[in-house]
Design a protein around this motif. Sequence first.
Motif, PDB file in Angstrom:
ATOM      1  N   SER A   5       0.830  -1.215   0.000  1.00  0.00           N
ATOM      2  CA  SER A   5       0.000   0.000   0.000  1.00  0.00           C
ATOM      3  C   SER A   5       0.861   1.261   0.000  1.00  0.00           C
ATOM      4  O   SER A   5       0.728   2.143   0.855  1.00  0.00           O
ATOM      5  N   ARG A  57       2.203   4.546  -2.339  1.00  0.00           N
ATOM      6  CA  ARG A  57       1.942   5.327  -3.540  1.00  0.00           C
ATOM      7  C   ARG A  57       3.056   5.104  -4.564  1.00  0.00           C
ATOM      8  O   ARG A  57       4.224   4.946  -4.195  1.00  0.00           O
ATOM      9  N   ARG A 113       4.739   6.579  -8.174  1.00  0.00           N
ATOM     10  CA  ARG A 113       4.877   7.626  -9.192  1.00  0.00           C
ATOM     11  C   ARG A 113       5.599   7.039 -10.399  1.00  0.00           C
ATOM     12  O   ARG A 113       6.554   6.276 -10.247  1.00  0.00           O
ATOM     13  N   THR A 170       0.726   9.890 -10.408  1.00  0.00           N
ATOM     14  CA  THR A 170       0.829   9.434  -9.023  1.00  0.00           C
ATOM     15  C   THR A 170      -0.404   8.607  -8.714  1.00  0.00           C
ATOM     16  O   THR A 170      -1.534   9.095  -8.877  1.00  0.00           O
ATOM     17  N   THR A 171      -0.207   7.365  -8.299  1.00  0.00           N
ATOM     18  CA  THR A 171      -1.330   6.465  -8.094  1.00  0.00           C
ATOM     19  C   THR A 171      -1.240   5.756  -6.760  1.00  0.00           C
ATOM     20  O   THR A 171      -0.170   5.640  -6.160  1.00  0.00           O
ATOM     21  N   GLU A 172      -2.397   5.283  -6.325  1.00  0.00           N
ATOM     22  CA  GLU A 172      -2.475   4.315  -5.242  1.00  0.00           C
ATOM     23  C   GLU A 172      -2.752   2.972  -5.915  1.00  0.00           C
ATOM     24  O   GLU A 172      -3.886   2.669  -6.279  1.00  0.00           O
ATOM     25  N   ASP A 223      -5.896   7.212  -9.425  1.00  0.00           N
ATOM     26  CA  ASP A 223      -5.061   8.319  -9.865  1.00  0.00           C
ATOM     27  C   ASP A 223      -5.278   9.488  -8.897  1.00  0.00           C
ATOM     28  O   ASP A 223      -6.375  10.055  -8.823  1.00  0.00           O
ATOM     29  N   VAL A 224      -4.220   9.832  -8.165  1.00  0.00           N
ATOM     30  CA  VAL A 224      -4.335  10.843  -7.119  1.00  0.00           C
ATOM     31  C   VAL A 224      -4.687  12.208  -7.696  1.00  0.00           C
ATOM     32  O   VAL A 224      -5.514  12.941  -7.138  1.00  0.00           O
ATOM     33  N   THR A 237       9.262   4.873  -3.610  1.00  0.00           N
ATOM     34  CA  THR A 237       7.807   4.831  -3.516  1.00  0.00           C
ATOM     35  C   THR A 237       7.363   5.448  -2.192  1.00  0.00           C
ATOM     36  O   THR A 237       8.169   5.760  -1.337  1.00  0.00           O
ATOM     37  N   ARG A 259       2.711   5.663   2.500  1.00  0.00           N
ATOM     38  CA  ARG A 259       1.678   4.642   2.594  1.00  0.00           C
ATOM     39  C   ARG A 259       0.301   5.279   2.441  1.00  0.00           C
ATOM     40  O   ARG A 259       0.101   6.459   2.720  1.00  0.00           O
ATOM     41  N   PHE A 260      -0.658   4.451   1.997  1.00  0.00           N
ATOM     42  CA  PHE A 260      -2.042   4.919   1.894  1.00  0.00           C
ATOM     43  C   PHE A 260      -2.980   3.845   2.420  1.00  0.00           C
ATOM     44  O   PHE A 260      -2.607   2.670   2.517  1.00  0.00           O
TER      45      PHE A 260
END
Length: 322
Positions: free
Chosen positions: A151, A153, A155, A169-171, A188-189, A208, A211-212
Amino acid sequence: MWETSARLLRLLSLLQTRRDWSGAELAERLEITPRTVRRDIDRLRGLGYPVLATAGTAGYRLGAGADLPPLLLDDDEAVAVAMGLRTGAGGSITGIEETAVRALAKLEQVLPSRLRHRINALQSVTVPMANTGPTVDPSTLTAIAAACRDSLRLRFDYRTHDGTSSIRTTEPHRLVHAGRRWYLIGWDVDRQDWRTYRVDRLDPRTPTGPRFTPRTPPDPDIRGYTSRAISTSAYRYQARFTLHVSAETAAERIAPTTGALEPIDEHSCTLRAGSNSLDELAIYVTTKGFEFQVHEPPELVEHVRTLATRLARATDQYRGHR
């Protein structure tokens, strides 16, 4: 002594199945006391396994060590790994061929004869086809998989189908393998929405993080979601048809990368497909060989009606010669 050895193997197997375990969970699964768990963890460390204590909780994690420790595989897992390595040379991952051969040689050296016979039987009736599609660097796949698992993020530089580059930038949520292509499903953030990315078009940036908290996925059926995303949603015209055959029968001729199938009943199913051309959609569904009805978009309904009239006129000249 045998009970202790067997228990250590079982403990190691559990640590390999997921990232974090609490001491209480391990004690419950192994039917031992937390104190015995701590002693067994110390034994594994003494054997060279990098078992780490997790911060903030009385838990454990199998970390990465200087040397790769032995992995425990059951029979089915060993067969799956061996077949995966054997077919790696014809796969869609760049530069994996030689590495797969070396790893396979090590694995087959220690395989029991019963498993070697199973693998040889599978291989003897398997005919690989040369890969002509886009390939993906294995380090890219492992970087994405690690970010999904932990978990974190992600890029990356991304190239669209027209060659335009941008930083995303994604989760990350899941990797999906569809035929000869790999896709990343992620939030997609910047765009605040779920997106589907072709992995052969992205280059991860390091490091990276942060965390999310994982979000609820866009659809419980990630395979179906991906199929719709890559076959329908990205196009100007998004068509819906009813095919008068079962979804299983239709799937024999319609790949998930070109159309998404949804069963209606035993004798019919819904097909969703996309294109930037009405002609392409009409020809696509007609040449599958199934009876069908077109429902949307309205432009396609009218276009199919026009094509049907035109095709009927094309045969009118032969009616008087029957």
